[in-house]
Design an enzyme around this catalytic site. Structure first.
Site, short mmCIF file in Angstrom:
data_model
loop_
_atom_site.label_atom_id
_atom_site.label_comp_id
_atom_site.label_asym_id
_atom_site.label_seq_id
_atom_site.Cartn_x
_atom_site.Cartn_y
_atom_site.Cartn_z
N CYS B 250 34.23 35.36 40.88
CA CYS B 250 35.66 35.24 40.59
C CYS B 250 36.24 36.64 40.50
O CYS B 250 36.16 37.40 41.47
CB CYS B 250 35.90 34.43 39.32
SG CYS B 250 35.06 35.04 37.85
N ARG B 255 34.87 33.06 35.12
CA ARG B 255 35.18 31.74 35.66
C ARG B 255 34.03 31.23 36.54
O ARG B 255 33.73 30.04 36.58
CB ARG B 255 36.48 31.81 36.48
CG ARG B 255 37.73 31.95 35.65
CD ARG B 255 38.98 32.15 36.50
NE ARG B 255 39.08 33.49 37.05
CZ ARG B 255 40.09 33.92 37.82
NH1 ARG B 255 41.06 33.09 38.15
NH2 ARG B 255 40.13 35.16 38.27
#
Lengths: 150, 292
Positions: B250, B255
């Site tokens: 990410c 994430r």
């Protein structure tokens, strides 16, 4: 301590919060978040227009502005993420320091105030979301400055 | 079904249902001395505003990252952290947090770099616990310090570095970019006022598939989607195969640790690595290829 551009109330708040120990500063900010009042339905209703959505804000914050009689801004916010405490705290701070302040001072708020208030260990994403909220506030201020100049 | 899996979790068809616990299960184990509940959030105000009784906080920036080098804490620091939060080698840790458990799975991933396999995630995280009006407190927990012995950090099995990501790309092996479509396309990079926090180039690693991380969660309560729904996303839409060697990334690796968790534990992919350098490294590196 360097100065922060923008309204006097913001400078005072930075001076008050920045030196506090982290835990105490967090408590102060939680108090700000607890005072959050969402935008009145008479001003905006869901689904809020995308143009009012703060860019990069993971808490789905929306910024609205109405005009005061003296030509300054009255700010209103929505924060759709119920867990977006930092966004709620920042919304209430912006409302307190920028609503009714001279537009030029609002447009001159230095985003560094975010780190001085929330702390340097604020995550990248969170910091960018709070900047996104400030951007929309400043957009509203600049729009009115430009209109005034004709 | 895996050992110790809760029936309602197992019914969703996950490969490793034992890594998830329900809010009911956690409520029954709040006083279990062998269980330590750990809250990890993106928003620093959440834990001090109220947390699950007895839960300790592990902060990604202050606790999990090296303060100087861009890297995670080392073995000794991890041992000290675990001792300070009262976690011994035999303690089961249960992570939970905000925003569909994104930082909770990040902390979970870092714990796996040190092989702490007695680790679970609260399905639905903080959102579901709050929605069910379960108890929260501002009281700081008091846990006796523990003794913890950690191995050296394993950076090979579930972590990928820049050169490995490059090799992966050249070999046309699957990569999942879990950022937003705007970040993936390069439309969004950073704020001009804060170039040091952004990247010089926008876009994605050539060949990467874009599956925003939060698609794996049910937005209403933050729980993970059932295995069949996850397969429809990752395999049906994006063409991943269960035996694939996958790298997820990410912007800084938080994430993508959520997607790493989903592919590894919920869908049972045998080899998934998280490229934590992610776009803040790739998008700033000289001569690395970028696709838009």
């Amino acid at each position: 301590m360097s100065t922060t551009a923008g309204p006097a109330k913001l400078r005072e708040l930075v001076a008050e919060l920045e030196p506090l120990p982290r835990d105490q500063r967090m408590e102060e900010l939680i108090d700000w978040a607890d005072r959050f009042v969402p935008v009145d339905p008479g001003i905006a209703t869901r689904p809020y227009p995308e143009i009012h959505r703060a860019p990069r804000c993971e808490s789905d914050a929306y910024v609205f502005a109405t005009d005061r009689e003296d030509g300054t801004l009255q700010l209103h916010f929505a924060v759709e993420n119920p867990q977006g405490l930092s966004a709620k705290a920042w919304a209430m701070i912006l409302n307190d320091v920028a609503s009714g302040a001279p537009l030029e001072e609002v447009a001159a708020i230095d985003p560094d105030a975010i780190w001085r208030i929330f702390g340097r260990d604020l995550s990248m994403g969170k910091g960018q979301g709070l900047i996104g909220m400030l951007e929309l506030v400043q957009r509203e201020a600049r729009k009115r400055i430009d209109a005034r100049r004709g | 079904m895996s050992a110790n899996a809760l029936p309602e979790i197992a019914a969703r068809g996950y490969a490793r249902p034992d890594v998830l616990v329900t809010t009911d299960w956690l409520a029954e184990h709040l006083d279990d001395a062998n269980v330590r509940v750990i809250e990890s959030n993106e928003d620093p105000l959440l834990y001090p505003s109220g947390h699950i009784p007895g839960a300790v906080q592990v902060d990604w920036a202050r606790d999990l990252n090296d303060p100087l080098t861009r890297d995670y804490l080392g073995r000794e620091s991890f041992e000290k952290l675990m001792a300070s939060i009262g976690v011994s080698n035999d303690t089961t840790v249960v992570f939970y947090g905000d925003k569909n458990n994104w930082w909770a799975t990040y902390a979970f991933w870092v714990f796996q770099l040190f092989g702490h396999t007695r680790a679970k995630v609260l399905d639905g995280g903080r959102l579901k616990w709050e929605q069910e009006a379960r108890p929260m407190t501002r009281e700081a927990p008091q846990h006796p310090p523990a003794t913890y012995r950690a191995p050296e950090r394993d950076d090979q099995t579930i972590r990928a570095f820049r050169d490995q990501a490059l090799e992966h790309m050249r070999a046309k092996r699957p990569m999942v970019d879990v950022r937003s479509p705007q970040e993936f396309s390069g439309e969004r990079t950073h704020m001009p006022e804060y170039p040091q926090e952004g990247v010089l180039r926008g876009g994605h690693i050539p060949g990467a598939k874009n599956v925003p991380w939060a698609r794996a969660a049910n937005p209403a309560d933050g729980t993970f989607k059932a295995a069949a729904e996850l397969r429809a996303i990752y395999e049906g839409e994006q063409g991943l195969k269960p035996a694939d060697d996958v790298i997820a990334y990410c912007r800084i690796g938080e994430r993508s640790s959520h997607t790493w968790f989903v592919l590894t534990y919920l869908l049972g992919y045998p080899k998934v690595r998280n490229y934590d350098g992610s776009w803040t490294e790739w998008g700033n590196s000289v001569r690395l290829p970028i696709e838009r």
